[in-house]
Every structure is written in structure tokens, then in C-alpha cells.
Write an enzyme that holds these catalytic residues in place. Sequence first.
Site, PDB file in Angstrom:
ATOM      1  N   SER A  15       1.021  -1.073   0.101  1.00 49.08           N
ATOM      2  CA  SER A  15       0.492   0.147   0.204  1.00 49.08           C
ATOM      3  C   SER A  15       0.837   1.053  -0.284  1.00 49.08           C
ATOM      4  O   SER A  15       2.389   1.231   0.494  1.00 49.08           O
ATOM      5  CB  SER A  15      -0.624  -0.110   1.403  1.00 49.08           C
ATOM      6  OG  SER A  15      -0.277  -0.105   2.698  1.00 49.08           O
ATOM      7  N   LEU A  17       3.027   4.444   0.158  1.00 49.91           N
ATOM      8  CA  LEU A  17       4.176   4.559  -1.137  1.00 49.91           C
ATOM      9  C   LEU A  17       4.950   2.871  -1.975  1.00 49.91           C
ATOM     10  O   LEU A  17       5.387   3.481  -2.779  1.00 49.91           O
ATOM     11  CB  LEU A  17       6.085   4.879  -0.556  1.00 49.91           C
ATOM     12  CG  LEU A  17       5.072   6.911   0.149  1.00 49.91           C
ATOM     13  CD1 LEU A  17       5.612   7.273   1.284  1.00 49.91           C
ATOM     14  CD2 LEU A  17       4.476   8.155  -0.241  1.00 49.91           C
ATOM     15  N   ASP A  36       5.638  -8.016   2.114  1.00 49.89           N
ATOM     16  CA  ASP A  36       4.348  -6.540   2.854  1.00 49.89           C
ATOM     17  C   ASP A  36       3.306  -7.869   4.957  1.00 49.89           C
ATOM     18  O   ASP A  36       3.401  -9.006   4.325  1.00 49.89           O
ATOM     19  CB  ASP A  36       3.017  -5.942   2.697  1.00 49.89           C
ATOM     20  CG  ASP A  36       1.760  -4.860   2.477  1.00 49.89           C
ATOM     21  OD1 ASP A  36       2.525  -3.999   2.756  1.00 49.89           O
ATOM     22  OD2 ASP A  36       1.649  -5.276   4.147  1.00 49.89           O
ATOM     23  N   VAL A  58       9.590  -7.169   8.105  1.00 44.79           N
ATOM     24  CA  VAL A  58      11.028  -6.988   8.076  1.00 44.79           C
ATOM     25  C   VAL A  58      11.579  -6.434   9.668  1.00 44.79           C
ATOM     26  O   VAL A  58      12.983  -7.253   8.855  1.00 44.79           O
ATOM     27  CB  VAL A  58      11.111  -5.595   7.423  1.00 44.79           C
ATOM     28  CG1 VAL A  58      10.335  -5.568   6.659  1.00 44.79           C
ATOM     29  CG2 VAL A  58      10.066  -4.681   8.481  1.00 44.79           C
ATOM     30  N   SER A 146      11.663  10.394   6.844  1.00 45.47           N
ATOM     31  CA  SER A 146      10.550  11.275   7.393  1.00 45.47           C
ATOM     32  C   SER A 146      10.915  12.919   7.500  1.00 45.47           C
ATOM     33  O   SER A 146      12.162  13.113   8.492  1.00 45.47           O
ATOM     34  CB  SER A 146       9.501  11.142   8.164  1.00 45.47           C
ATOM     35  OG  SER A 146       8.599  11.625   9.293  1.00 45.47           O
ATOM     36  N   TYR A 159       7.888   7.668  16.473  1.00 48.16           N
ATOM     37  CA  TYR A 159       8.424   7.749  15.275  1.00 48.16           C
ATOM     38  C   TYR A 159       8.963   8.258  15.320  1.00 48.16           C
ATOM     39  O   TYR A 159      10.594   7.870  14.310  1.00 48.16           O
ATOM     40  CB  TYR A 159       6.490   8.915  14.673  1.00 48.16           C
ATOM     41  CG  TYR A 159       6.971   8.834  12.970  1.00 48.16           C
ATOM     42  CD1 TYR A 159       6.334   7.488  12.601  1.00 48.16           C
ATOM     43  CD2 TYR A 159       6.733   9.915  12.838  1.00 48.16           C
ATOM     44  CE1 TYR A 159       6.469   7.396  11.502  1.00 48.16           C
ATOM     45  CE2 TYR A 159       6.651   9.774  11.121  1.00 48.16           C
ATOM     46  CZ  TYR A 159       6.801   8.590  10.843  1.00 48.16           C
ATOM     47  OH  TYR A 159       6.255   8.244   9.295  1.00 48.16           O
ATOM     48  N   LYS A 163      12.244   6.958  13.377  1.00 49.82           N
ATOM     49  CA  LYS A 163      13.119   7.677  11.833  1.00 49.82           C
ATOM     50  C   LYS A 163      13.899   8.484  11.975  1.00 49.82           C
ATOM     51  O   LYS A 163      15.411   9.420  10.732  1.00 49.82           O
ATOM     52  CB  LYS A 163      12.085   8.575  10.698  1.00 49.82           C
ATOM     53  CG  LYS A 163      10.774   7.999  10.708  1.00 49.82           C
ATOM     54  CD  LYS A 163      10.745   7.223   9.215  1.00 49.82           C
ATOM     55  CE  LYS A 163       9.155   6.241   9.317  1.00 49.82           C
ATOM     56  NZ  LYS A 163       9.955   5.353   8.390  1.00 49.82           N
ATOM     57  N   PHE A 192       1.981  12.917   2.599  1.00 50.95           N
ATOM     58  CA  PHE A 192       1.932  12.434   1.340  1.00 50.95           C
ATOM     59  C   PHE A 192       0.597  11.799   1.867  1.00 50.95           C
ATOM     60  O   PHE A 192      -0.222  11.377   2.641  1.00 50.95           O
ATOM     61  CB  PHE A 192       2.816  11.432   1.339  1.00 50.95           C
ATOM     62  CG  PHE A 192       3.921  11.930   0.643  1.00 50.95           C
ATOM     63  CD1 PHE A 192       4.158  11.238  -0.648  1.00 50.95           C
ATOM     64  CD2 PHE A 192       5.172  13.256   1.001  1.00 50.95           C
ATOM     65  CE1 PHE A 192       4.758  12.120  -1.664  1.00 50.95           C
ATOM     66  CE2 PHE A 192       5.826  13.291   0.353  1.00 50.95           C
ATOM     67  CZ  PHE A 192       5.823  13.412  -1.184  1.00 50.95           C
ATOM     68  N   THR A 194      -1.003   9.149   1.809  1.00 49.25           N
ATOM     69  CA  THR A 194      -0.843   7.349   2.189  1.00 49.25           C
ATOM     70  C   THR A 194      -2.678   6.962   1.904  1.00 49.25           C
ATOM     71  O   THR A 194      -3.729   7.828   2.854  1.00 49.25           O
ATOM     72  CB  THR A 194      -0.399   7.120   3.029  1.00 49.25           C
ATOM     73  OG1 THR A 194      -0.226   8.010   4.464  1.00 49.25           O
ATOM     74  CG2 THR A 194       1.384   7.972   2.961  1.00 49.25           C
TER      75      THR A 194
END
Length: 253
Positions: A15, A17, A36, A58, A146, A159, A163, A192, A194
Amino acid sequence: MDMAGQAVIVTGGGSGLGAATAMRLAADGARVAVVDVNREAAAAVANRIGGLALTGDVADEAAMTAALAEARAAHGPLRVLVNCAGVASGRRVVGRDGPMPLAEFERVVRVNLIGTFNMMRLAAAEMGTAEPLADGERGVIVSTASVAAFDGQIGQAAYSASKGGVAALTLPVARELAQHGIRVVTIAPGLFMTPMVAALSDDVKASLAAAIPFPRRLGAAEEYAALVAHIVVNRYLNGEVIRLDAALRMAPK
């Protein structure tokens, strides 16, 4: 690197990006494996582009080792890795209910930072054994940070930390992998469109867009994908974190 026929892995490719990137690189002739945690989402994108769908976390060493092996068997030696897998979190360090749960901080760092590093190291080990191409290039690793890595807002501690770690990884890893002909570049997107943002009300989306200098709108996933495609073909881009944010600098909250 000429993308035609090259093996690519895009994490978070089901999904947003990641999906846009998988579609763009496939359109450029690459053989794309979509990774994913959502099996159905990965399969939907892979079916659309004639690629390979792989499922897994991941940050899971065994799962991603197996995923790379499956991708290699189907598409040949890995040449390009795009790290788009990630999770967001919005919670104050100390809120009305007390301190932020440590498990939440750990989850965000595990997926966004440790997951990115896990994929980097596994991909680099494989790329380093491939035959060199023009200028001795063997592979390209593109990660996703980000703008929150640099001007994170209140409530973005986890977050922003995750990042910021991705951004900080870029130069030392690029320097280390240079001897193997592997380039490492990171993109730091702004706001973005998303799936998470698309679910917000029109008023909220308009408010977000109003903070962006120019163009005054949310970024399109295809614009992120276009930058990934340029990074892959431009062999002089290495060791850099590129802000893709229309000059956005986020306010404290």
C-alpha cells in the site's frame, strides 16, 4: 543503474508509498518482489505488476532471510532494495494516563528502524556478491525516513526517534558499502496522501495541506516513487538524506 531486468524488493509494498514504488519500478522493467505483513495486499500489488508477493515482518531475521531467498530464486540476484515498511504512533511521552507504554515505543523502533537495518544488512550481503555493473555498481538501497526525523511534533517521540535513526544510518552505511559498489540513499517524505491520511476528513486534509508552502497540497505517492526511480538511475547519488516535502517545516503541534 538501468532498471530493465533487475531484481528489486520493496518492503511495505502492499500500500501507499511502497505500492506506488513497486508499480513504478515494474513499469521501468524491473522484476519486483513485494514484501508486506498483509498477505492479501502484497498479492494484490504483485498480481497487478506481474511480480512476486512475499509476507513477513521486516524485523524478523528468519522470515526476511527466507523472503530474500525466495525472491532470488524467482528473479535472480538482488540489485535494488526499497525500504517502505513502517508504522506510525501518536502519543505523548507523558499523557493524561501516565507515561507512554514502553512497549509502544519499542514496537515503532522495531519496525521502522530495526526492520530497516535488518533489510539493509541482508540485502547488502547478497548485493555484494553480484557481478558489478557500470562504474562498479552492484546495488542500491533506498530507505524511508520522514521530515519528523528533523522537526518532529509533540506526540511523535517514538516515530521521530525511529525515523531519525533511519536518517542517521544512511551515511555510515553508505561509506561502509562503497567498497562493495552499493549506494545507500534515504528519502524523508513530508505529508503524503497515504491510506492513513486518505481516511481523514476533508477538513483535516485541507488543514494539513494549508501548512505546506508550495505546492500547497499533500504529496502523491507517485512523486515519491519517481524520486526512488531517479535515485536508482543516478549513480552519483549516494550517502544522502533527501527531503521530499514541498518546503514543509512542521510546527511543534
